[in-house]
Design an enzyme around this catalytic site. Structure first.
Site, PDB file in Angstrom:
ATOM      1  N   CYS A  47       0.788  -1.235   0.000  1.00 27.13           N
ATOM      2  CA  CYS A  47       0.000   0.000   0.000  1.00 27.13           C
ATOM      3  C   CYS A  47       0.816   1.279   0.000  1.00 27.13           C
ATOM      4  O   CYS A  47       0.608   2.167  -0.845  1.00 27.13           O
ATOM      5  CB  CYS A  47      -0.977   0.001   1.168  1.00 27.13           C
ATOM      6  SG  CYS A  47      -0.206  -0.226   2.795  1.00 27.13           S
TER       7      CYS A  47
ATOM      8  N   HIS B 257      -2.418   1.270   6.615  1.00 27.42           N
ATOM      9  CA  HIS B 257      -2.736   1.393   5.194  1.00 27.42           C
ATOM     10  C   HIS B 257      -2.792   2.879   4.852  1.00 27.42           C
ATOM     11  O   HIS B 257      -2.758   3.743   5.745  1.00 27.42           O
ATOM     12  CB  HIS B 257      -4.086   0.708   4.909  1.00 27.42           C
ATOM     13  CG  HIS B 257      -4.439   0.634   3.453  1.00 27.42           C
ATOM     14  ND1 HIS B 257      -3.600   0.106   2.509  1.00 27.42           N
ATOM     15  CD2 HIS B 257      -5.551   1.045   2.783  1.00 27.42           C
ATOM     16  CE1 HIS B 257      -4.186   0.166   1.314  1.00 27.42           C
ATOM     17  NE2 HIS B 257      -5.361   0.742   1.467  1.00 27.42           N
TER      18      HIS B 257
ATOM     19  N   ASP C 202      -7.403   4.203  -4.445  1.00 28.61           N
ATOM     20  CA  ASP C 202      -6.606   3.220  -3.696  1.00 28.61           C
ATOM     21  C   ASP C 202      -6.152   2.121  -4.645  1.00 28.61           C
ATOM     22  O   ASP C 202      -6.921   1.222  -4.975  1.00 28.61           O
ATOM     23  CB  ASP C 202      -7.428   2.638  -2.547  1.00 28.61           C
ATOM     24  CG  ASP C 202      -6.591   1.780  -1.597  1.00 28.61           C
ATOM     25  OD1 ASP C 202      -5.427   1.497  -1.924  1.00 28.61           O
ATOM     26  OD2 ASP C 202      -7.101   1.409  -0.526  1.00 28.61           O
TER      27      ASP C 202
END
Length: 226
Positions: free
Chosen positions: A67, A104, A124
């Site tokens: 991430c 994250h 994302d």
């Protein structure tokens, strides 16, 4: 980067206007090309949030990442193309329990249309099962995606909460974050956390990527899953 993900041509980059359609195209190009993976954690290679190191790994060496690497690099690409983008720090829901510490990150892109109407979108590309396109930041809006998933974002107090619609009709919370822009320095501690032996993310090898046909291929530990 564009050659790596087969995104925009050089001519398109010269004439680009930051729009939601361009953002969606770049989002898809990235997740169809760059895998989510944690191989460095199993090679005793420390992941550092350095732009040059991440670029070398993902673009020049054609690797993937997780991430913090993927979203931060994608954010730099968007900024270079003229998008208004900022980062958020994110908490994960694991086994239906919110993690105590953030582990994250995601991005928020902002636009004005031809009439001056503003819209904001959650981006994302660094979740293990990333959304194939950005999500409109609109409270309670149910958003079906091209890959068959249905997601929504709910505003609860100071938090946005992302949920996925399951086959049994229930909504499963996935992530939540404060709608406050943060600097890259804010991810240093969470990045160290996910690399530690105490975090479940570091316990087995994980490589996963979705294809343009919306088929996911995954290696988890010693299993190959399609």
């Amino acid at each position: 980067y564009q050659r790596r993900v087969r995104g925009l041509s050089q001519e398109e980059q010269r004439n680009i206007t930051p729009t939601i359609n361009t953002l969606k195209r770049l989002n898809r190009a990235h997740i169809f090309t760059v895998p989510f993976e944690n191989l460095d954690l199993h090679r005793n290679v420390r992941v550092q949030l350095n732009d040059n190191l991440i670029f070398n790994k993902i673009v020049e060496r054609k690797r993937g990442g997780y991430c913090f690497e993927l979203n931060l690099l994608f954010g730099e690409l968007l900024k270079a193309l003229g998008f208004s983008v900022s980062s958020r720090i994110v908490y994960i829901n694991y086994d239906r329990t919110w993690r105590e510490f953030p582990s994250h990150c995601c991005l928020v892109a902002e636009f004005k249309d031809a009439n001056g109407v503003e819209s904001r979108w959650r981006v994302d590309v660094g979740f293990g099962d990333s959304a194939v396109e950005p999500l409109l930041l609109k409270d309670g809006l149910v958003q079906p995606l091209e890959d068959g998933k249905t997601l929504k974002l709910d505003k609860e107090g100071d938090f946005w909460i992302e949920s996925r619609l399951n086959q049994d009709g229930t909504w499963e919370p996935l992530t939540r974050w404060l709608d406050v822009p943060v600097s890259k320095d804010s991810f240093e501690e969470p990045n160290l956390l996910v690399q530690s032996n105490s975090h479940n993310f570091s316990r087995k090898i994980l490589i996963t990527k979705i294809t343009p046909e919306f088929k996911r291929e995954t290696i988890a530990g010693f299993k190959y899953i399609v």
